[in-house]
Design an enzyme around this catalytic site. Sequence first.
Site, PDB file in Angstrom:
ATOM      1  N   LYS A 180       0.852  -1.187   0.000  1.00  0.00           N
ATOM      2  CA  LYS A 180       0.000   0.000   0.000  1.00  0.00           C
ATOM      3  C   LYS A 180       0.889   1.240   0.000  1.00  0.00           C
ATOM      4  O   LYS A 180       1.468   1.614   1.014  1.00  0.00           O
ATOM      5  CB  LYS A 180      -0.932   0.054   1.204  1.00  0.00           C
ATOM      6  CG  LYS A 180      -2.028   1.083   0.939  1.00  0.00           C
ATOM      7  CD  LYS A 180      -2.643   1.670   2.177  1.00  0.00           C
ATOM      8  CE  LYS A 180      -1.846   2.754   2.831  1.00  0.00           C
ATOM      9  NZ  LYS A 180      -1.636   3.971   2.019  1.00  0.00           N
ATOM     10  N   GLY A 232       7.381   5.052   7.522  1.00  0.00           N
ATOM     11  CA  GLY A 232       6.546   6.247   7.662  1.00  0.00           C
ATOM     12  C   GLY A 232       6.865   6.945   8.974  1.00  0.00           C
ATOM     13  O   GLY A 232       7.953   6.781   9.543  1.00  0.00           O
ATOM     14  N   GLU A 254      10.441   1.388   9.872  1.00  0.00           N
ATOM     15  CA  GLU A 254      11.449   2.397   9.486  1.00  0.00           C
ATOM     16  C   GLU A 254      10.780   3.753   9.648  1.00  0.00           C
ATOM     17  O   GLU A 254       9.895   4.104   8.856  1.00  0.00           O
ATOM     18  CB  GLU A 254      11.888   2.177   8.029  1.00  0.00           C
ATOM     19  CG  GLU A 254      12.588   0.862   7.777  1.00  0.00           C
ATOM     20  CD  GLU A 254      13.946   0.759   8.438  1.00  0.00           C
ATOM     21  OE1 GLU A 254      14.492   1.796   8.887  1.00  0.00           O
ATOM     22  OE2 GLU A 254      14.457  -0.367   8.531  1.00  0.00           O
ATOM     23  N   CYS A 288      14.125  11.127   5.401  1.00  0.00           N
ATOM     24  CA  CYS A 288      14.129  10.719   6.815  1.00  0.00           C
ATOM     25  C   CYS A 288      15.504  10.890   7.461  1.00  0.00           C
ATOM     26  O   CYS A 288      15.605  11.185   8.641  1.00  0.00           O
ATOM     27  CB  CYS A 288      13.651   9.286   6.937  1.00  0.00           C
ATOM     28  SG  CYS A 288      14.522   8.178   5.831  1.00  0.00           S
ATOM     29  N   GLU A 387      10.490  16.290  14.109  1.00  0.00           N
ATOM     30  CA  GLU A 387      10.770  16.106  12.682  1.00  0.00           C
ATOM     31  C   GLU A 387       9.886  17.067  11.882  1.00  0.00           C
ATOM     32  O   GLU A 387       8.661  17.016  11.980  1.00  0.00           O
ATOM     33  CB  GLU A 387      10.485  14.665  12.270  1.00  0.00           C
ATOM     34  CG  GLU A 387      10.923  14.391  10.843  1.00  0.00           C
ATOM     35  CD  GLU A 387      10.599  12.974  10.386  1.00  0.00           C
ATOM     36  OE1 GLU A 387       9.473  12.521  10.618  1.00  0.00           O
ATOM     37  OE2 GLU A 387      11.484  12.338   9.787  1.00  0.00           O
TER      38      GLU A 387
HETATM   39  P1  NAD Z   1       2.772   8.525   7.457  1.00  0.00           P
HETATM   40  O1  NAD Z   1       3.197   7.777   8.647  1.00  0.00           O
HETATM   41  O2  NAD Z   1       1.765   9.584   7.600  1.00  0.00           O
HETATM   42  O3  NAD Z   1       2.193   7.522   6.343  1.00  0.00           O
HETATM   43  C1  NAD Z   1       2.948   6.402   5.902  1.00  0.00           C
HETATM   44  C2  NAD Z   1       2.004   5.363   5.334  1.00  0.00           C
HETATM   45  O4  NAD Z   1       1.178   4.855   6.387  1.00  0.00           O
HETATM   46  C3  NAD Z   1       1.050   5.872   4.254  1.00  0.00           C
HETATM   47  O5  NAD Z   1       0.944   4.870   3.267  1.00  0.00           O
HETATM   48  C4  NAD Z   1      -0.274   6.032   5.007  1.00  0.00           C
HETATM   49  O6  NAD Z   1      -1.423   5.919   4.191  1.00  0.00           O
HETATM   50  C5  NAD Z   1      -0.190   4.865   5.978  1.00  0.00           C
HETATM   51  N1  NAD Z   1      -1.019   4.990   7.193  1.00  0.00           N
HETATM   52  C6  NAD Z   1      -1.491   6.117   7.764  1.00  0.00           C
HETATM   53  N2  NAD Z   1      -2.178   5.814   8.900  1.00  0.00           N
HETATM   54  C7  NAD Z   1      -2.124   4.461   9.039  1.00  0.00           C
HETATM   55  C8  NAD Z   1      -2.606   3.533  10.011  1.00  0.00           C
HETATM   56  N3  NAD Z   1      -3.304   3.949  11.077  1.00  0.00           N
HETATM   57  N4  NAD Z   1      -2.330   2.221   9.844  1.00  0.00           N
HETATM   58  C9  NAD Z   1      -1.617   1.786   8.792  1.00  0.00           C
HETATM   59  N5  NAD Z   1      -1.136   2.613   7.828  1.00  0.00           N
HETATM   60  C10 NAD Z   1      -1.383   3.934   7.952  1.00  0.00           C
HETATM   61  O7  NAD Z   1       4.131   9.089   6.799  1.00  0.00           O
HETATM   62  P2  NAD Z   1       4.303  10.020   5.539  1.00  0.00           P
HETATM   63  O8  NAD Z   1       3.839  11.391   5.899  1.00  0.00           O
HETATM   64  O9  NAD Z   1       3.735   9.357   4.337  1.00  0.00           O
HETATM   65  O10 NAD Z   1       5.903   9.996   5.355  1.00  0.00           O
HETATM   66  C11 NAD Z   1       6.780  10.787   6.088  1.00  0.00           C
HETATM   67  C12 NAD Z   1       7.380  10.008   7.238  1.00  0.00           C
HETATM   68  O11 NAD Z   1       8.047   8.834   6.753  1.00  0.00           O
HETATM   69  C13 NAD Z   1       8.462  10.790   7.965  1.00  0.00           C
HETATM   70  O12 NAD Z   1       8.286  10.645   9.345  1.00  0.00           O
HETATM   71  C14 NAD Z   1       9.772  10.127   7.520  1.00  0.00           C
HETATM   72  O13 NAD Z   1      10.840  10.259   8.416  1.00  0.00           O
HETATM   73  C15 NAD Z   1       9.332   8.701   7.375  1.00  0.00           C
HETATM   74  N6  NAD Z   1      10.254   7.944   6.526  1.00  0.00           N
HETATM   75  C16 NAD Z   1      11.131   7.073   7.129  1.00  0.00           C
HETATM   76  C17 NAD Z   1      12.063   6.363   6.361  1.00  0.00           C
HETATM   77  C18 NAD Z   1      13.045   5.404   6.990  1.00  0.00           C
HETATM   78  O14 NAD Z   1      13.645   4.633   6.273  1.00  0.00           O
HETATM   79  N7  NAD Z   1      13.234   5.427   8.298  1.00  0.00           N
HETATM   80  C19 NAD Z   1      12.081   6.538   4.974  1.00  0.00           C
HETATM   81  C20 NAD Z   1      11.179   7.422   4.400  1.00  0.00           C
HETATM   82  C21 NAD Z   1      10.262   8.132   5.185  1.00  0.00           C
END
Ligand code: NAD
Length: 492
Positions: A180, A232, A254, A288, A387
Site C-alpha cells: 500500500k 513512515g 522504518e 528521513c 521532525e
Molecule cells: P505517514 O506515517 O503519515 O504515512 C505512511 C504510510 O502509512 C502511508 O501509506 C499512510 O497511508 C499509511 N497509514 C497512515 N495511517 C495508518 C494507520 N493507522 N495504519 C496503517 N497505515 C497507515 O508518513 P508520511 O507522511 O507518508 O511519510 C513521512 C514520514 O516517513 C516521515 O516521518 C519520515 O521520516 C518517514 N520515513 C522514514 C524512512 C526510513 O527509512 N526510516 C524513509 C522514508 C520516510
Amino acid sequence: MTIQTLTFRNQLFINGTWRDASSGKTFITYNPATGMPLTEVAEAGVTDVDEAVQAAEAAFYGGWRDLAADERGEILYRIADALENYREELGLLDTLDAGRPIRDTLNKDVTRAIKTFRFFAGMTDKIRGAHIPVQPPLVNYTRKEPYGVVVAITPWNYPLNNAVTKIAPILACGNTMVLKPAEQTSLSALKLAEICKEAGLPDGVLNVITGGSEAGEALSIHPKIRKVAFTGSTSVGKKIVENSKYGLKSYTLELGGKSPNIVFADADLEQAAEASVFSICMNQGQTCTAGTRLLVEENIAETFVQLLIEKAKKLRIGDPLDPSTQIGSLISKEQYERVKSYIQLGVAEGAKLVYGGIKPPECTEGYFLLPSIFTGIKNDMRIAQEEIFGPVLSIITFRDEQEAISLANDTSFGLAAAVWTKDLQRAHRLSDKVEAGLIWVNTIHTLSPSSPYGGYKESGTGLEMGLEAADQYMKTKSVWINTGNWVSPFSI
Ligand code: NAD
C-alpha cells in the site's frame, strides 16, 4: 515518452488483474508543483484489502513458496531488466506525483531501483540455515522459511524506491505481499505492478492496494498477514504496534529522524558545507535521514554559516520537470503549511532565521520553499527536536567532542548521523558513541542495496537492505532429528 503520451494506472492490482475499488470510491492525486489534479485513484476499503490478502495467500501456497530459489531470482532479474525499459515513464510519474526533480527521479531513483532488484535477485539462492553440533546421534539444523503474506506500507517521499526497497527483499525471501503506497503518490507503485507482471511475476505474488489510513490499518490488522513492513512517521508506526492487540505480527518499522550532522573545525569545510546544504535540500528536505540538526564547533560557526548561505543561494529551485532544477516542490499544501508553521515556531522560540523561510517569488504556483537556515538554536527547542520534514536547518554550536556527542544523542530519534573531521581516531570514537543506525564520516547519504539500514530509538526497529534483510523477511525454524538410538529423557 512525454507528458502528453503518459498514461496513468489508477485501479487496484489484485491477483494480476486491474479493478476499481468495490465501493467505487476514488481519490484525487495532485501535482504539487502546480497544485492541479493529475488523476483519480481507486480508494480501497476493507473488502478490497481482504481480496488482496486472500490472493497473496493463494499465490504463496500455490507455488511461490516452493519455487526453486534461483527461479525466483531469475524473475527478479527480469524485473530489473524491464525497469530499464520504463525509466522515463517511472521518472516522469514520480516527478509529477511528488514534485521531486526529474534529474533525480529519472537517474538516481530508477537506477537505484534496478540495483536493488539485482542485489536481491542474487541473494535468493544464497540464503542458508546452519548445522548445529549437538549430542550425537541427534542432528539439529535450522531452516530459513518465508513468513507467508507480508504487507508493505510506504510513505510518499521517495515513492519508487520506498516500494522497491520492500518488494525486492520480500519476494526474494519467498513471501507474497500486498503493497500500500502513500495516498499522495500511488502512481509509480501501480506502474511497478504492471512491469512486474510483464516480467513474469505470477499473479497474486504482488498485489497493490491504493488508499489512505483506512486501507493501511485494515491491512496491518488482517488475520492472515504474518508480517508488517512499515516505513513512515513514528506516530503511525506506534499505532500499528498498538493494533497488535488485534493479533500479533512480526514488525519492521522504518520511522522518522532528526539526524545530527556534526562539523569539527579540522574538517574540509568546503566539502562539509556542500554536503550539509545537499542533505537539507535533497528532495526538498523530505528525507528521513536529512541532517536537520547541524552541530558545528563554535570557533568556526560564523565562517561555516556564511559558507552554507552562499551555497544555498546558488541552488536552482523551480519546475521539477526542468532537468536543471535541483529543488522541486514540497509534496502538498498540507506539508507546505506544516513546514511554514515550524518556521514561524522557530522565530517565536527565539531562533534567528538567517536565510530563506519564504516561497521563492518566481514560483507563483505549487508548494515551493527556499531552504531555511536557523542559528541561535538550543537543542531543547521544538524545531530542534521534532521532525519537520522540509528544508529547515537548525544550527547548534558545541565547544568540544564530548558536548558534540551529548547534543547528537539528545533526541528521541536515532536514524543517521554524519561526522566531518580529519581526525581518524575521533571519527571512530564518534562512530562508537553516537546512537544512530547509520553513521557517515566525511560523506553523507551514501546508501547501497548491499548495506543494511535501520533506526535506533524512536526511528524504528529492524533493518532493511543488505543480506540482513533475509533475517527480516524469513523465520528461522530449528529441526531436531534422532538418527540413531538416542533415548529421550522423557522415557526414562
Ligand atoms: P505517514 O506515517 O503519515 O504515512 C505512511 C504510510 O502509512 C502511508 O501509506 C499512510 O497511508 C499509511 N497509514 C497512515 N495511517 C495508518 C494507520 N493507522 N495504519 C496503517 N497505515 C497507515 O508518513 P508520511 O507522511 O507518508 O511519510 C513521512 C514520514 O516517513 C516521515 O516521518 C519520515 O521520516 C518517514 N520515513 C522514514 C524512512 C526510513 O527509512 N526510516 C524513509 C522514508 C520516510
